[in-house]
Design a protein around this motif. Structure first.
Motif, PDB file in Angstrom:
ATOM      1  N   CYS A 134       1.032  -1.181  -0.055  1.00  0.00           N
ATOM      2  CA  CYS A 134      -0.043   0.064  -0.099  1.00  0.00           C
ATOM      3  C   CYS A 134       0.959   1.257  -0.054  1.00  0.00           C
ATOM      4  O   CYS A 134       2.130   1.222   0.287  1.00  0.00           O
ATOM      5  CB  CYS A 134      -0.936   0.030   1.229  1.00  0.00           C
ATOM      6  N   PRO A 135       0.518   2.558  -0.228  1.00  0.00           N
ATOM      7  CA  PRO A 135       1.303   3.652  -0.412  1.00  0.00           C
ATOM      8  C   PRO A 135       1.486   4.017   0.993  1.00  0.00           C
ATOM      9  O   PRO A 135       2.297   5.134   1.073  1.00  0.00           O
ATOM     10  CB  PRO A 135       0.288   4.591  -1.142  1.00  0.00           C
ATOM     11  N   SER A 136       0.822   3.673   1.899  1.00  0.00           N
ATOM     12  CA  SER A 136       1.116   4.213   3.345  1.00  0.00           C
ATOM     13  C   SER A 136       0.134   5.399   3.685  1.00  0.00           C
ATOM     14  O   SER A 136       0.108   6.202   2.787  1.00  0.00           O
ATOM     15  CB  SER A 136       2.607   4.255   3.905  1.00  0.00           C
ATOM     16  N   CYS A 137      -0.149   5.697   5.005  1.00  0.00           N
ATOM     17  CA  CYS A 137      -0.809   6.625   5.185  1.00  0.00           C
ATOM     18  C   CYS A 137      -0.986   6.533   6.624  1.00  0.00           C
ATOM     19  O   CYS A 137       0.010   5.939   7.394  1.00  0.00           O
ATOM     20  CB  CYS A 137      -2.493   6.597   4.656  1.00  0.00           C
ATOM     21  N   ARG A 151      -2.859   5.648   8.857  1.00  0.00           N
ATOM     22  CA  ARG A 151      -3.095   4.263   9.423  1.00  0.00           C
ATOM     23  C   ARG A 151      -2.121   3.331   9.670  1.00  0.00           C
ATOM     24  O   ARG A 151      -2.151   2.276  10.353  1.00  0.00           O
ATOM     25  CB  ARG A 151      -4.437   3.666   8.950  1.00  0.00           C
ATOM     26  N   THR A 152      -0.942   3.700   8.844  1.00  0.00           N
ATOM     27  CA  THR A 152       0.079   2.675   8.769  1.00  0.00           C
ATOM     28  C   THR A 152       0.826   2.171   9.957  1.00  0.00           C
ATOM     29  O   THR A 152       1.254   3.248  10.778  1.00  0.00           O
ATOM     30  CB  THR A 152       1.330   3.151   7.775  1.00  0.00           C
ATOM     31  N   MET A 168       0.642  -4.865   3.670  1.00  0.00           N
ATOM     32  CA  MET A 168      -0.275  -3.856   3.858  1.00  0.00           C
ATOM     33  C   MET A 168      -0.155  -3.039   5.408  1.00  0.00           C
ATOM     34  O   MET A 168      -0.048  -3.751   6.184  1.00  0.00           O
ATOM     35  CB  MET A 168      -1.703  -4.200   3.656  1.00  0.00           C
ATOM     36  N   GLY A 169      -0.298  -1.571   5.145  1.00  0.00           N
ATOM     37  CA  GLY A 169       0.066  -1.099   6.640  1.00  0.00           C
ATOM     38  C   GLY A 169      -0.896  -1.125   7.681  1.00  0.00           C
ATOM     39  O   GLY A 169      -0.868  -1.056   8.859  1.00  0.00           O
ATOM     40  N   CYS A 170      -2.292  -1.647   7.406  1.00  0.00           N
ATOM     41  CA  CYS A 170      -3.239  -1.627   8.294  1.00  0.00           C
ATOM     42  C   CYS A 170      -4.310  -2.728   7.745  1.00  0.00           C
ATOM     43  O   CYS A 170      -4.616  -3.126   6.734  1.00  0.00           O
ATOM     44  CB  CYS A 170      -4.039  -0.483   8.616  1.00  0.00           C
ATOM     45  N   ASN A 186      -8.056  -1.375   5.649  1.00  0.00           N
ATOM     46  CA  ASN A 186      -8.281  -1.260   4.194  1.00  0.00           C
ATOM     47  C   ASN A 186      -7.292  -2.382   3.486  1.00  0.00           C
ATOM     48  O   ASN A 186      -7.410  -2.810   2.337  1.00  0.00           O
ATOM     49  CB  ASN A 186      -7.984   0.000   3.667  1.00  0.00           C
ATOM     50  N   GLY A 187      -6.310  -2.801   4.258  1.00  0.00           N
ATOM     51  CA  GLY A 187      -5.198  -3.626   3.582  1.00  0.00           C
ATOM     52  C   GLY A 187      -5.585  -4.746   2.877  1.00  0.00           C
ATOM     53  O   GLY A 187      -5.419  -5.017   1.678  1.00  0.00           O
ATOM     54  N   GLU A 199      -7.178  -4.373  -0.444  1.00  0.00           N
ATOM     55  CA  GLU A 199      -6.253  -3.619  -1.520  1.00  0.00           C
ATOM     56  C   GLU A 199      -5.198  -4.559  -1.954  1.00  0.00           C
ATOM     57  O   GLU A 199      -4.579  -4.496  -3.030  1.00  0.00           O
ATOM     58  CB  GLU A 199      -5.308  -2.457  -0.835  1.00  0.00           C
TER      59      GLU A 199
HETATM   60  S1  SF4 Z   1      -3.779  -0.322   3.532  1.00  0.00           S
HETATM   61 FE1  SF4 Z   1      -4.132   0.988   5.538  1.00  0.00          FE
HETATM   62  S2  SF4 Z   1      -2.420   1.919   5.954  1.00  0.00           S
HETATM   63 FE2  SF4 Z   1      -2.158   1.084   3.836  1.00  0.00          FE
HETATM   64  S3  SF4 Z   1      -2.848   3.028   2.681  1.00  0.00           S
HETATM   65 FE3  SF4 Z   1      -4.320   1.869   3.017  1.00  0.00          FE
HETATM   66  S4  SF4 Z   1      -5.453   2.779   4.872  1.00  0.00           S
HETATM   67 FE4  SF4 Z   1      -3.414   3.476   4.810  1.00  0.00          FE
END
Ligand code: SF4
Length: 299
Positions: free
Chosen positions: A207-210, A212-213, A239-241, A244-245, A248
């Motif tokens: 994931c692009p990170s945000c 929540r990561t 995936m960072g979280c 949503n991970g 995605e």
């Molecule tokens: S998977 Fe979670 S941490 Fe990664 S960009 Fe999506 S919402 Fe942010």
């Protein structure tokens, strides 16, 4: 011989043997300068027809013609003849003429500002004319920056492959005004993999990170790569979280997903296999799952 390492062919002087990496080019375009030794097994040289005619080997070396040469030169390869041209030369009449020769493989380039648009239009012309010759997409980057060259090639060539236009890629990228063969070959295989045309390496979806990561995404991705980047064709989502991970990384084979501070949840496809594993053990647990599926190989 050492130079061919950049195209994925490794020569061992002690055993006098070649090995091919998973990302070795099968065809080497040598133009008017054939290799002064036998090409590695599994590899063929493409030679301009004037050079090919004077070469001893008319089987493992393959001629490259212009359209005019293909019309006028009588001696041809028995299996494969490459006709190199620009997309604008391929009118319906020329396409039908070439299609009468079942050994023709087109190597098409474009000097137009938009490679993708010109080649797409050429692909449409071939489809509406019901002409189905194999096509090598020839792409030369004019970018001074290697990074921009990689990005342009990926969007232009990758976009065509995703749409099913093109069977092979000849890519030339430059760094410091020199052809960078190693990066060109690596990028070509990366584009083929991203377009799902040919799988030669492990694939990572991160994931692009945000905000929540839950871990350092770059550091973790490179740590996971260092353990798993020899697993050809395996797709790993990082995936960072957990919010949503999982959505995605929908088409990944395995998932490594942050589920709390210092906690990782591991997935097989969309199914949770291990929940809230301490991050210090998570990679080994992931490797264990890949082993259980008999997809692990030693490096
Ligand atoms: S998977 Fe979670 S941490 Fe990664 S960009 Fe999506 S919402 Fe942010």
């Amino acid at each position: 011989m050492e130079d061919l390492a950049s195209t994925g062919h490794l020569y061992d002087a002690v055993t006098d043997k070649w090995t091919m990496t998973d990302q070795a080019a099968e065809f080497l375009y040598m133009g008017t300068s054939p290799l002064p030794y036998m090409a590695p097994a599994g590899t063929r040289q493409l030679l301009d027809v004037s050079t090919w005619l004077g070469h001893d080997d008319h089987f493992y070396c393959v001629p490259v013609f212009t359209i005019a040469e293909w019309r006028n030169v009588e001696t041809r390869h028995t299996v494969m003849n490459v006709v190199r041209c620009s997309a604008n030369e391929l009118s319906d009449a020329v396409l039908h003429e070439l299609a009468e020769d079942a050994t023709v493989v087109l190597m098409i380039s474009s000097n137009e500002a938009s490679f993708y648009t010109t080649m797409r239009a050429c692909g449409d012309r071939m489809l509406s004319a019901h002409v189905h010759m194999p096509v090598i997409l020839e792409y030369h980057s004019s970018e001074a920056s290697l990074e921009n060259g990689i990005l342009d090639a990926s969007t232009d060539v990758g976009g065509l492959l995703v749409e099913g236009l093109g069977d092979a890629v000849m890519l030339t990228l430059r760094s410091d005004d020199q052809i960078d063969s190693a990066t060109s070959v690596r990028t070509a295989f990366g584009i083929l993999q991203a377009a799902r045309t040919r799988m030669t390496k492990t694939e990572y979806i991160s994931c692009p990170s945000c905000g929540r990561t839950l871990f350092d995404l770059q550091e973790t991705t490179s740590m996971i790569r260092s353990h798993t980047d020899h697993l050809k064709g395996v797709k790993i989502g990082i995936m960072g979280c957990i919010v949503n991970g999982p959505g995605e990384m929908a088409d990944a084979d395995y998932g490594y997903v942050g589920s709390g501070p210092d906690r990782i949840t591991l997935y097989r496809g969309q199914e949770i296999v291990k929940r809230n594993v301490p991050s210090a053990h998570a990679v080994q647990e992931l490797i264990g799952i890949i082993r259980d599926d008999e997809r692990w190989v030693e490096r």
